[in-house]
Design a protein around this motif. Structure first.
Motif, PDB file in Angstrom:
ATOM      1  N   MET A   1      -6.014  64.520 -45.718  1.00 23.85           N
ATOM      2  CA  MET A   1      -7.059  63.802 -45.052  1.00 23.85           C
ATOM      3  C   MET A   1      -6.767  62.300 -45.092  1.00 23.85           C
ATOM      4  O   MET A   1      -6.958  61.622 -44.092  1.00 23.85           O
ATOM      5  N   ALA A   2      -6.337  61.797 -46.230  1.00 24.56           N
ATOM      6  CA  ALA A   2      -6.038  60.360 -46.328  1.00 24.56           C
ATOM      7  C   ALA A   2      -4.873  59.987 -45.417  1.00 24.56           C
ATOM      8  O   ALA A   2      -4.904  58.928 -44.775  1.00 24.56           O
ATOM      9  N   ILE A   3      -3.873  60.836 -45.328  1.00 19.25           N
ATOM     10  CA  ILE A   3      -2.712  60.535 -44.475  1.00 19.25           C
ATOM     11  C   ILE A   3      -3.148  60.479 -43.007  1.00 19.25           C
ATOM     12  O   ILE A   3      -2.755  59.574 -42.272  1.00 19.25           O
ATOM     13  N   TRP A   8      -4.452  57.234 -38.218  1.00 24.18           N
ATOM     14  CA  TRP A   8      -5.401  56.909 -37.158  1.00 24.18           C
ATOM     15  C   TRP A   8      -5.673  55.409 -37.103  1.00 24.18           C
ATOM     16  O   TRP A   8      -5.634  54.801 -36.039  1.00 24.18           O
ATOM     17  N   VAL A   9      -5.913  54.792 -38.240  1.00 22.05           N
ATOM     18  CA  VAL A   9      -6.186  53.350 -38.265  1.00 22.05           C
ATOM     19  C   VAL A   9      -4.962  52.573 -37.794  1.00 22.05           C
ATOM     20  O   VAL A   9      -5.075  51.615 -37.030  1.00 22.05           O
ATOM     21  N   THR A  10      -3.776  52.990 -38.221  1.00 27.48           N
ATOM     22  CA  THR A  10      -2.547  52.308 -37.816  1.00 27.48           C
ATOM     23  C   THR A  10      -2.327  52.427 -36.311  1.00 27.48           C
ATOM     24  O   THR A  10      -1.956  51.458 -35.654  1.00 27.48           O
ATOM     25  N   SER A  77     -10.331  51.116 -48.120  1.00 32.54           N
ATOM     26  CA  SER A  77     -10.250  49.748 -48.619  1.00 32.54           C
ATOM     27  C   SER A  77      -8.997  49.048 -48.106  1.00 32.54           C
ATOM     28  O   SER A  77      -9.057  47.900 -47.641  1.00 32.54           O
ATOM     29  N   TYR A  78      -7.871  49.747 -48.159  1.00 28.24           N
ATOM     30  CA  TYR A  78      -6.634  49.140 -47.664  1.00 28.24           C
ATOM     31  C   TYR A  78      -6.728  48.869 -46.160  1.00 28.24           C
ATOM     32  O   TYR A  78      -6.335  47.805 -45.686  1.00 28.24           O
ATOM     33  N   SER A  92      -0.116  53.084 -42.694  1.00 28.96           N
ATOM     34  CA  SER A  92       0.733  54.275 -42.759  1.00 28.96           C
ATOM     35  C   SER A  92       1.922  54.091 -43.696  1.00 28.96           C
ATOM     36  O   SER A  92       2.485  55.075 -44.175  1.00 28.96           O
ATOM     37  N   ALA A  93       2.282  52.854 -43.996  1.00 28.06           N
ATOM     38  CA  ALA A  93       3.395  52.600 -44.918  1.00 28.06           C
ATOM     39  C   ALA A  93       3.081  53.102 -46.328  1.00 28.06           C
ATOM     40  O   ALA A  93       3.992  53.416 -47.098  1.00 28.06           O
ATOM     41  N   TYR A  94       1.801  53.179 -46.662  1.00 30.30           N
ATOM     42  CA  TYR A  94       1.395  53.606 -48.006  1.00 30.30           C
ATOM     43  C   TYR A  94       0.678  54.952 -47.994  1.00 30.30           C
ATOM     44  O   TYR A  94       0.000  55.311 -48.958  1.00 30.30           O
ATOM     45  N   ALA A  95       0.829  55.697 -46.912  1.00 25.16           N
ATOM     46  CA  ALA A  95       0.111  56.960 -46.770  1.00 25.16           C
ATOM     47  C   ALA A  95       0.390  57.918 -47.928  1.00 25.16           C
ATOM     48  O   ALA A  95      -0.534  58.505 -48.486  1.00 25.16           O
ATOM     49  N   GLY A  96       1.629  58.076 -48.290  1.00 24.60           N
ATOM     50  CA  GLY A  96       1.968  58.995 -49.373  1.00 24.60           C
ATOM     51  C   GLY A  96       1.357  58.583 -50.701  1.00 24.60           C
ATOM     52  O   GLY A  96       0.795  59.417 -51.419  1.00 24.60           O
TER      53      GLY A  96
END
Length: 108
Positions: A1-3, A8-10, A77-78, A92-96
């Motif tokens: 879900m977070a990924i 989506w935001v990116t 938050s990010y 998306s760079a910090y998705a993992g």
């Protein structure tokens, strides 16, 4: 879900920024009931899947109102910081990393 959320935001930063800013206004306006209905329709299947994870012993039993904060809190938050120009890297760079942190927050 977070990924998914970070992707989506990116991919759609203008829409994400609008939704972050407009949600409260819409909730308090004449379309507030429709917003509640749409959010329930969207999150009910997710809640059902999380309940399956609890029954299977994979997810800690938690108050339902706490789960979104644990699952999406760091990602949201990010994203807000990135949309405001306070973060350089795309979400998306910090998705993992953010997805792993979310999982640690609810894992049994």
């Amino acid at each position: 879900m977070a990924i998914w959320y970070l992707g989506w935001v990116t991919a759609l930063p203008e829409r994400a920024a609008f939704l972050f800013m407009a949600r409260q206004t819409i909730a308090q306006g004449p379309h507030g009931d429709e917003l509640v209905h749409r959010l329930e329709a969207r999150y009910d299947p997710i809640d059902a899947r999380l309940a399956e994870g609890v029954r299977a012993g994979l997810i800690t039993e938690l108050p339902a109102e706490l789960i979104p904060a644990l699952v999406l809190g760091g990602a949201e938050s990010y994203c807000r910081g990135w949309l405001a120009g306070r973060r350089a890297a795309k979400p998306s760079a910090y998705a993992g990393l953010l997805a792993e942190a979310a999982w640690r927050g609810i894992a049994a």
